[in-house]
Design an enzyme around this catalytic site. Structure first.
Site, PDB file in Angstrom:
ATOM      1  N   VAL A 161       0.835  -1.196   0.000  1.00 58.71           N
ATOM      2  CA  VAL A 161       0.000   0.000   0.000  1.00 58.71           C
ATOM      3  C   VAL A 161       0.873   1.251   0.000  1.00 58.71           C
ATOM      4  O   VAL A 161       0.437   2.319  -0.405  1.00 58.71           O
ATOM      5  CB  VAL A 161      -0.938   0.045   1.229  1.00 58.71           C
ATOM      6  CG1 VAL A 161      -1.950  -1.086   1.160  1.00 58.71           C
ATOM      7  CG2 VAL A 161      -0.178   0.003   2.546  1.00 58.71           C
ATOM      8  N   ASP A 162       2.125   1.113   0.437  1.00 56.96           N
ATOM      9  CA  ASP A 162       3.010   2.275   0.569  1.00 56.96           C
ATOM     10  C   ASP A 162       3.465   2.869  -0.762  1.00 56.96           C
ATOM     11  O   ASP A 162       3.947   4.000  -0.786  1.00 56.96           O
ATOM     12  CB  ASP A 162       4.250   1.892   1.393  1.00 56.96           C
ATOM     13  CG  ASP A 162       3.893   1.550   2.820  1.00 56.96           C
ATOM     14  OD1 ASP A 162       2.960   2.181   3.349  1.00 56.96           O
ATOM     15  OD2 ASP A 162       4.520   0.655   3.418  1.00 56.96           O
ATOM     16  N   GLU A 198       2.242   9.463   9.271  1.00 55.88           N
ATOM     17  CA  GLU A 198       2.729   9.125  10.615  1.00 55.88           C
ATOM     18  C   GLU A 198       4.198   9.481  10.791  1.00 55.88           C
ATOM     19  O   GLU A 198       4.655   9.749  11.895  1.00 55.88           O
ATOM     20  CB  GLU A 198       2.493   7.642  10.933  1.00 55.88           C
ATOM     21  CG  GLU A 198       3.085   6.692   9.899  1.00 55.88           C
ATOM     22  CD  GLU A 198       2.803   5.208  10.181  1.00 55.88           C
ATOM     23  OE1 GLU A 198       2.571   4.833  11.335  1.00 55.88           O
ATOM     24  OE2 GLU A 198       2.838   4.422   9.206  1.00 55.88           O
ATOM     25  N   GLN A 211      -6.958   0.996   6.207  1.00 56.78           N
ATOM     26  CA  GLN A 211      -6.228   1.512   5.039  1.00 56.78           C
ATOM     27  C   GLN A 211      -5.680   0.396   4.156  1.00 56.78           C
ATOM     28  O   GLN A 211      -5.496   0.589   2.969  1.00 56.78           O
ATOM     29  CB  GLN A 211      -5.046   2.388   5.485  1.00 56.78           C
ATOM     30  CG  GLN A 211      -5.478   3.679   6.131  1.00 56.78           C
ATOM     31  CD  GLN A 211      -4.312   4.416   6.760  1.00 56.78           C
ATOM     32  OE1 GLN A 211      -3.632   5.196   6.130  1.00 56.78           O
ATOM     33  NE2 GLN A 211      -4.074   4.146   8.038  1.00 56.78           N
ATOM     34  N   MET A 245      -1.035   6.139   7.248  1.00 57.98           N
ATOM     35  CA  MET A 245       0.165   5.294   7.254  1.00 57.98           C
ATOM     36  C   MET A 245       1.256   5.886   6.349  1.00 57.98           C
ATOM     37  O   MET A 245       0.955   6.535   5.354  1.00 57.98           O
ATOM     38  CB  MET A 245      -0.174   3.894   6.745  1.00 57.98           C
ATOM     39  CG  MET A 245      -0.932   3.030   7.733  1.00 57.98           C
ATOM     40  SD  MET A 245      -1.350   1.425   6.962  1.00 57.98           S
ATOM     41  CE  MET A 245      -1.959   0.517   8.392  1.00 57.98           C
ATOM     42  N   GLY A 246       2.490   5.600   6.661  1.00 56.69           N
ATOM     43  CA  GLY A 246       3.612   6.057   5.830  1.00 56.69           C
ATOM     44  C   GLY A 246       4.726   6.624   6.679  1.00 56.69           C
ATOM     45  O   GLY A 246       4.642   7.769   7.106  1.00 56.69           O
TER      46      GLY A 246
END
Lengths: 411, 411
Positions: free
Chosen positions: B142-143, B243, B298, B187-188
């Protein structure tokens, strides 16, 4: 009888389908030849006092129809408590003045507990001064805690999002051999209806392992023991909890310290109760944890709305209008369940005086004896409420919401 | 050439569409007359060492097809780092032994950065010992931080969920005249691709007001000034942050104290960076706040998957198989963008040695000059990735996932 106009407002925390009820009132009013004009008041009762009222007949009909699947409150919201008119009738006089100027003969207020109280007070005042205007409440609240209606619009869509999200989370966390203890925090301070909804996820896969509602006292030691057993068996555990869970002395678990005892110093916790509990699990059981708060999407995930919920919300608004035209006043539009299988409801209304300021808790037969699970009786009650799939995604894959021009009337 | 069998595994954090890539490998293998049998290894590379391998030919074909819209990793996942075979070849010898027993001639590993590293190591070892087995990586994360592929499967579905949820939240928080400063944490840690995706919500309504990625240093004073201005103007503000945002000295904002300065005492924060920032906004600007962490949904909100993403994930798996049958090895299946409008991609492959252990950051032309917004160039890049709507809801309104019997083979 000369024609009168309609005024409608929204109040309290928004939901996924509060605008569907608004559409029900608006479309039915606009289509009726018994009504002069249709107005919407911005930000609830406060908008009457501030004279921020829009002429809904000037809005695009397609946009009004899009309200059926547009979350939040198109007419805005407010948290404002009317005093009793016996103590101070300033606000009430202003309301009457505005209603007279706009020739309002039918007032509708879409909201939860507090809004029904407001609605009731206005109705009482109008009766007191013999003012000719029907007053009707239309229920909404994701919390499902209004009495005298089988359930509230907003609840079905909310648990549809919650149950599916919990099923997806359970699928996700099950992929490691040694996973985490995952605690999901659900809205609900005094009533556990939303958290009970996570039980529907068990129809998809095997979660949640434990479910705790505010209706039953939370016992820390029994909780920790259960978590330990489940983790040893499965390599992961999924627990869903209401934000308002309390121990047998009535202390909120949110106020517990990381040792799992009541925090006598009352330290402020940054996170919510899920993060308090994961800290306790990690300190006491030495297991890896994750806390998840479903947060606002619980009340606005329109992309996963229940069609049953949307239709009922719409019809409750529509029927409020039809009942009002028949001269009924001082009531709240309500749902009576005829049967669960096949699912059938009857549209009715109840006295506002009876609804206001009461809370409907989850009945104990929906909760397992040890207080850590939900029974099949609840599934039978709740499953029909999430039925019916409808999408509000456009060709780009993005949600599409109604837009109003908001033509303010000059008083 | 005698027929050989296929072995496939999954690794790393699961995504909404990692199972679609699995379906691509499985369905194409099962349909091919050039393949002896098809096996799946449970919990990645660890499952080869533990000999937990299932015979996929015994699974129901309909269930295999349902993998296209089933989140999480059907074959489980693992976080396990292979040593270099030059230091210690124990694991490698075991892998070869298992592959020989099952006559594996084609190995596929679906995963992110670390998994491509594992894949590369196995390929290097097989070349070193002259072992006849193709090794192919299939990307997922997903990143979106893998290099040499236009984007990674999983990213499109993830930002589809994120963008729509942020749009719904923005709709919700806009209904009060005096609302809150709402900060949404995405997220990340090192790359802001997911947070950049919140910009797509601006195509629905007016949010987010500010967007911060780890690629640009975060300046607290400029942030507070902007929030104050926006709140004064609109009565609410929606900010999305990664994040992993850091200040100009590389300190994580997560480590800041409530005063807005770096917390020299390194106090543990219970919440994430969103809750740190809301505390600072509340202390410094005296504004009401709310922090939201989108958390696990997510990467698993399959009910809102992008059909484009699912199809690409499937095809990347399918093509890995087809390329392997042609004798290609030591590569990762990849996407090359031909054009954005109309959207068109080419399926290709790249050297595993070049992919492993590199991170692709968000390019600076996707970020506004002052670092607090995302540009239209990003929208052009990202919008095609969320296109195509598909539902995995059943008649009850619940998500439906694939189920495997998992017939373990005895070695």
């Amino acid at each position: 009888m000369s024609k009168k106009s309609v005024l409608v407002g929204q109040s309290g925390g928004p939901t996924t389908v509060i605008n569907a009820s608004l559409a029900g009132v608006l479309e039915t009013s606009l289509a009726s030849d018994k009504i002069e004009n249709v107005y919407g008041v911005m930000n609830g009762i406060k908008g009457i006092l501030d004279e921020t009222i829009i002429d809904v007949s000037k809005e695009d009909k397609d946009e009004i129809h899009k309200l059926l699947n547009t979350p939040s409150s198109m007419l805005g919201s407010v948290r404002y408590k009317l005093p009793s008119y016996l103590d101070d009738d300033t606000d009430y006089k202003k309301i009457k003045e505005v209603f007279e100027k706009l020739n309002i003969g039918h007032f509708f207020y879409i909201g939860g507990n507090d809004s029904m109280d407001t609605c009731n007070k206005i109705n009482e005042y109008f009766k007191h001064i013999n003012f000719d205007c029907t007053v009707f409440g239309v229920p909404k609240t994701v919390d499902n805690d209004l009495i005298l209606t089988d359930h509230t619009p907003g609840y079905g869509s909310s648990i549809k999002f919650i149950a599916n999200t919990v099923a997806e989370i359970y699928q996700d966390i099950s992929c490691y051999k040694k996973g985490k203890v995952t605690i999901v925090e659900i809205m609900g301070r005094d009533a556990g209806w939303l958290t009970a909804g996570t039980k529907l996820a068990s129809l998809v896969n095997n979660g949640p392992d434990l479910i705790y509602l505010p209706e039953v006292a939370f016992d820390m030691e029994s909780f920790l023991e259960k978590v330990d057993t489940i983790y040893k068996q499965k390599g992961h555990a999924l627990i869903t909890i209401s934000e308002g869970i309390r121990d047998s002395e009535g202390n909120y678990i949110l106020t517990y310290s990381a040792s799992g005892a009541k925090d006598e110093f009352g330290h402020m916790q940054l996170g919510g109760v899920a993060s308090v509990l994961t800290n306790i699990v990690s300190t006491r059981l030495h297991l890896p944890t994750r806390s998840i708060e479903l947060n606002l999407p619980q009340r606005c995930a329109s992309h996963l709305a229940s069609l049953t919920d949307i239709e009922e919300a719409y019809n409750l608004g529509k029927n409020a209008l039809l009942f009002s035209l028949d001269g009924v006043s001082g009531k709240m539009s309500a749902l009576e369940r005829v049967s669960s299988n096949p699912y059938e409801v009857k549209y009715t209304y109840v006295d506002l005086t009876r609804v206001a300021n009461s809370v409907k808790e989850v009945p104990l037969n929906y909760i397992s004896k040890d207080g850590s699970q939900i029974t099949n009786e609840f599934i039978e009650y709740a499953l029909p409420l999430i039925k019916g799939n409808i999408s509000n995604l456009d060709d780009n894959g993005l949600v599409k919401f109604a837009k109003f021009n908001k033509n303010f009337v000059k008083l």
